[in-house]
Motif scaffolding. Structure first.
Motif, PDB file in Angstrom:
ATOM      1  N   ILE A  30      34.604  45.868  87.374  1.00  0.00           N
ATOM      2  CA  ILE A  30      33.223  46.329  87.352  1.00  0.00           C
ATOM      3  C   ILE A  30      32.258  45.290  86.775  1.00  0.00           C
ATOM      4  N   ALA A  31      32.763  44.300  86.042  1.00  0.00           N
ATOM      5  CA  ALA A  31      31.870  43.339  85.369  1.00  0.00           C
ATOM      6  C   ALA A  31      30.919  42.640  86.343  1.00  0.00           C
ATOM      7  N   PRO A  32      31.403  41.991  87.412  1.00  0.00           N
ATOM      8  CA  PRO A  32      30.457  41.329  88.319  1.00  0.00           C
ATOM      9  C   PRO A  32      29.469  42.294  88.967  1.00  0.00           C
ATOM     10  N   ALA A  33      29.917  43.507  89.293  1.00  0.00           N
ATOM     11  CA  ALA A  33      29.024  44.489  89.906  1.00  0.00           C
ATOM     12  C   ALA A  33      27.875  44.862  88.974  1.00  0.00           C
ATOM     13  N   LEU A  34      28.143  44.943  87.669  1.00  0.00           N
ATOM     14  CA  LEU A  34      27.069  45.271  86.725  1.00  0.00           C
ATOM     15  C   LEU A  34      26.033  44.154  86.680  1.00  0.00           C
ATOM     16  N   GLY A  35      26.479  42.909  86.766  1.00  0.00           N
ATOM     17  CA  GLY A  35      25.539  41.798  86.845  1.00  0.00           C
ATOM     18  C   GLY A  35      24.733  41.827  88.128  1.00  0.00           C
ATOM     19  N   LEU A  36      25.385  42.192  89.234  1.00  0.00           N
ATOM     20  CA  LEU A  36      24.695  42.271  90.520  1.00  0.00           C
ATOM     21  C   LEU A  36      23.609  43.341  90.496  1.00  0.00           C
ATOM     22  N   ILE A  37      23.888  44.481  89.882  1.00  0.00           N
ATOM     23  CA  ILE A  37      22.885  45.536  89.745  1.00  0.00           C
ATOM     24  C   ILE A  37      21.693  45.036  88.935  1.00  0.00           C
ATOM     25  N   ALA A  38      21.956  44.353  87.834  1.00  0.00           N
ATOM     26  CA  ALA A  38      20.863  43.814  87.013  1.00  0.00           C
ATOM     27  C   ALA A  38      20.023  42.829  87.814  1.00  0.00           C
ATOM     28  N   HIS A  39      20.686  42.013  88.621  1.00  0.00           N
ATOM     29  CA  HIS A  39      19.952  41.056  89.457  1.00  0.00           C
ATOM     30  C   HIS A  39      19.060  41.790  90.453  1.00  0.00           C
ATOM     31  N   ALA A  40      19.562  42.859  91.053  1.00  0.00           N
ATOM     32  CA  ALA A  40      18.750  43.638  91.991  1.00  0.00           C
ATOM     33  C   ALA A  40      17.541  44.247  91.294  1.00  0.00           C
ATOM     34  N   ILE A  41      17.720  44.726  90.074  1.00  0.00           N
ATOM     35  CA  ILE A  41      16.606  45.284  89.304  1.00  0.00           C
ATOM     36  C   ILE A  41      15.579  44.206  88.998  1.00  0.00           C
ATOM     37  N   GLU A  42      16.051  43.044  88.571  1.00  0.00           N
ATOM     38  CA  GLU A  42      15.114  41.962  88.245  1.00  0.00           C
ATOM     39  C   GLU A  42      14.394  41.460  89.492  1.00  0.00           C
ATOM     40  N   GLN A  43      15.082  41.385  90.618  1.00  0.00           N
ATOM     41  CA  GLN A  43      14.436  40.956  91.847  1.00  0.00           C
ATOM     42  C   GLN A  43      13.394  41.968  92.311  1.00  0.00           C
ATOM     43  N   ASP A  44      13.707  43.255  92.181  1.00  0.00           N
ATOM     44  CA  ASP A  44      12.733  44.291  92.538  1.00  0.00           C
ATOM     45  C   ASP A  44      11.471  44.163  91.684  1.00  0.00           C
ATOM     46  N   HIS A  45      11.656  43.945  90.389  1.00  0.00           N
ATOM     47  CA  HIS A  45      10.496  43.801  89.505  1.00  0.00           C
ATOM     48  C   HIS A  45       9.714  42.526  89.819  1.00  0.00           C
ATOM     49  N   LEU A  46      10.429  41.462  90.128  1.00  0.00           N
ATOM     50  CA  LEU A  46       9.763  40.216  90.496  1.00  0.00           C
ATOM     51  C   LEU A  46       8.926  40.405  91.753  1.00  0.00           C
ATOM     52  N   ASP A  47       9.452  41.114  92.730  1.00  0.00           N
ATOM     53  CA  ASP A  47       8.721  41.353  93.969  1.00  0.00           C
ATOM     54  C   ASP A  47       7.494  42.239  93.738  1.00  0.00           C
ATOM     55  N   ARG A  48       7.632  43.225  92.870  1.00  0.00           N
ATOM     56  CA  ARG A  48       6.528  44.166  92.646  1.00  0.00           C
ATOM     57  C   ARG A  48       5.470  43.628  91.697  1.00  0.00           C
ATOM     58  N   ARG A  49       5.918  42.928  90.628  1.00  0.00           N
ATOM     59  CA  ARG A  49       4.985  42.573  89.555  1.00  0.00           C
ATOM     60  C   ARG A  49       5.080  41.119  89.101  1.00  0.00           C
ATOM     61  N   GLY A  50       5.861  40.332  89.805  1.00  0.00           N
ATOM     62  CA  GLY A  50       5.940  38.926  89.444  1.00  0.00           C
ATOM     63  C   GLY A  50       6.714  38.629  88.193  1.00  0.00           C
ATOM     64  N   GLY A  51       7.560  39.576  87.747  1.00  0.00           N
ATOM     65  CA  GLY A  51       8.357  39.355  86.546  1.00  0.00           C
ATOM     66  C   GLY A  51       7.577  39.498  85.264  1.00  0.00           C
ATOM     67  N   GLU A  52       6.550  40.328  85.276  1.00  0.00           N
ATOM     68  CA  GLU A  52       5.664  40.476  84.119  1.00  0.00           C
ATOM     69  C   GLU A  52       6.363  41.075  82.902  1.00  0.00           C
ATOM     70  N   LEU A  53       7.273  42.032  83.143  1.00  0.00           N
ATOM     71  CA  LEU A  53       7.984  42.714  82.063  1.00  0.00           C
ATOM     72  C   LEU A  53       9.384  42.121  81.902  1.00  0.00           C
ATOM     73  N   GLN A  54      10.056  42.462  80.799  1.00  0.00           N
ATOM     74  CA  GLN A  54      11.396  41.950  80.518  1.00  0.00           C
ATOM     75  C   GLN A  54      12.361  43.110  80.324  1.00  0.00           C
ATOM     76  N   LEU A  55      13.611  42.890  80.690  1.00  0.00           N
ATOM     77  CA  LEU A  55      14.634  43.921  80.548  1.00  0.00           C
ATOM     78  C   LEU A  55      15.039  44.033  79.081  1.00  0.00           C
ATOM     79  N   GLY A  56      14.862  45.223  78.516  1.00  0.00           N
ATOM     80  CA  GLY A  56      15.201  45.444  77.111  1.00  0.00           C
ATOM     81  C   GLY A  56      16.457  46.257  76.910  1.00  0.00           C
ATOM     82  N   ARG A  57      16.699  47.197  77.832  1.00  0.00           N
ATOM     83  CA  ARG A  57      17.920  47.996  77.748  1.00  0.00           C
ATOM     84  C   ARG A  57      18.358  48.375  79.142  1.00  0.00           C
ATOM     85  N   ILE A  58      19.662  48.355  79.357  1.00  0.00           N
ATOM     86  CA  ILE A  58      20.220  48.862  80.609  1.00  0.00           C
ATOM     87  C   ILE A  58      21.464  49.670  80.279  1.00  0.00           C
ATOM     88  N   SER A  59      21.565  50.837  80.908  1.00  0.00           N
ATOM     89  CA  SER A  59      22.697  51.732  80.682  1.00  0.00           C
ATOM     90  C   SER A  59      23.330  52.057  82.026  1.00  0.00           C
TER      91      SER A  59
END
Length: 259
Positions: A30-59
């Motif tokens: 599951i380790a690589p998949a969890l990183g892949l999910i985080a990457h998808a979240i960061e890419q979505d935020h980058l597309d929507r807002r240009g990476g304005e916010l930062q990831l503080g917690r993920i569960s």
């Protein structure tokens, strides 16, 4: 092994043999998949807002095992805000949800004059010995990472980890997603009992961050505890070369292996 995953489309990914699991080589670690999910979240935020916010917690809630086959990731905005967002991502295989993640994205503010932590320091990488996780665990995933480790006692170890391959083929990965592709290895770093004697998979993982890590290596100060009724807890303080950068907790279901 060139990477853990190859992109097939905007939301679709093919795993390589590098994700072979430690509990079963027919399933994904599951380790690589969890990183892949985080990457998808960061890419979505980058597309929507240009990476304005930062990831503080993920569960992450891990709903089941996955074969080494195509996965899809859908990202949804659950709570919009100017300075705070809550995002949900679902990783699925063959239409079945396998992992659900929720991430808080928070505003970035200059707090360097306030920065500090009472979390304990850990030894430098050159003070620890090279260690092969594959001596205790099966599968390619555990062999795709370089480890330096010192076992302090049963259930407590210091380790520095660095992946030997990228998370995603031919695609840049940010330092937070790269870290989150490593954190699930914490549960196998320090054994109270050998895996052939007891199974102790985690059904969740929660990571809180103090900021993005710097450098290739991530330090793990990891303890594993087992309770009297089949519950366990793996608790880790994460470090880079500057000091603590976050924490990780994993709840375990502990099951003695019957011959």
């Amino acid at each position: 092994m060139s990477a853990y995953f190859e992109r097939l489309g905007a939301t679709a990914f093919r795993p390589t043999s590098a994700v072979e699991g430690a509990w079963s080589t027919q399933e994904q670690h599951i380790a690589p998949a969890l990183g892949l999910i985080a990457h998808a979240i960061e890419q979505d935020h980058l597309d929507r807002r240009g990476g304005e916010l930062q990831l503080g917690r993920i569960s992450y809630d891990i709903l089941g095992t996955m074969p080494i086959e195509r996965v899809d990731i859908e990202v949804r905005l659950r709570r919009a805000g100017r300075t705070i967002e809550l995002v949900e991502a679902v990783l699925s295989h063959d239409g079945r949800a396998a992992v659900i993640a929720r991430a808080w994205l928070l505003q970035a503010v200059d707090t360097r004059e306030l920065a500090g932590s009472a979390l304990a320091a850990m030894p430098r990488r050159d003070e620890l010995d090279l260690w092969e996780m594959g001596d205790h665990w099966q599968g390619e995933a555990v062999r795709s990472v370089e480890f330096h480790r010192r076992q302090r006692e049963a259930g407590h170890a210091w380790a520095w980890l660095r992946p030997r391959i990228p998370l995603l083929l031919d695609e840049p990965i940010g330092p937070v997603s790269r870290l989150l592709g490593l954190v699930d290895f914490a549960n196998g770093l320090t054994l109270r009992l050998e895996p052939r004697e007891v199974a102790f998979p985690n059904v969740d993982l929660t990571c809180h961050l103090l900021g993005a890590p710097q450098g290739e290596w991530i330090g793990f100060d990891t303890t594993v505890s087992i309770g009297p009724t089949g519950l366990g807890l793996t608790d880790t303080v994460l470090h880079d070369e500057r000091g603590p950068v976050g924490t990780v907790q994993q709840i375990l279901t502990v099951r003695p292996v019957r011959p």
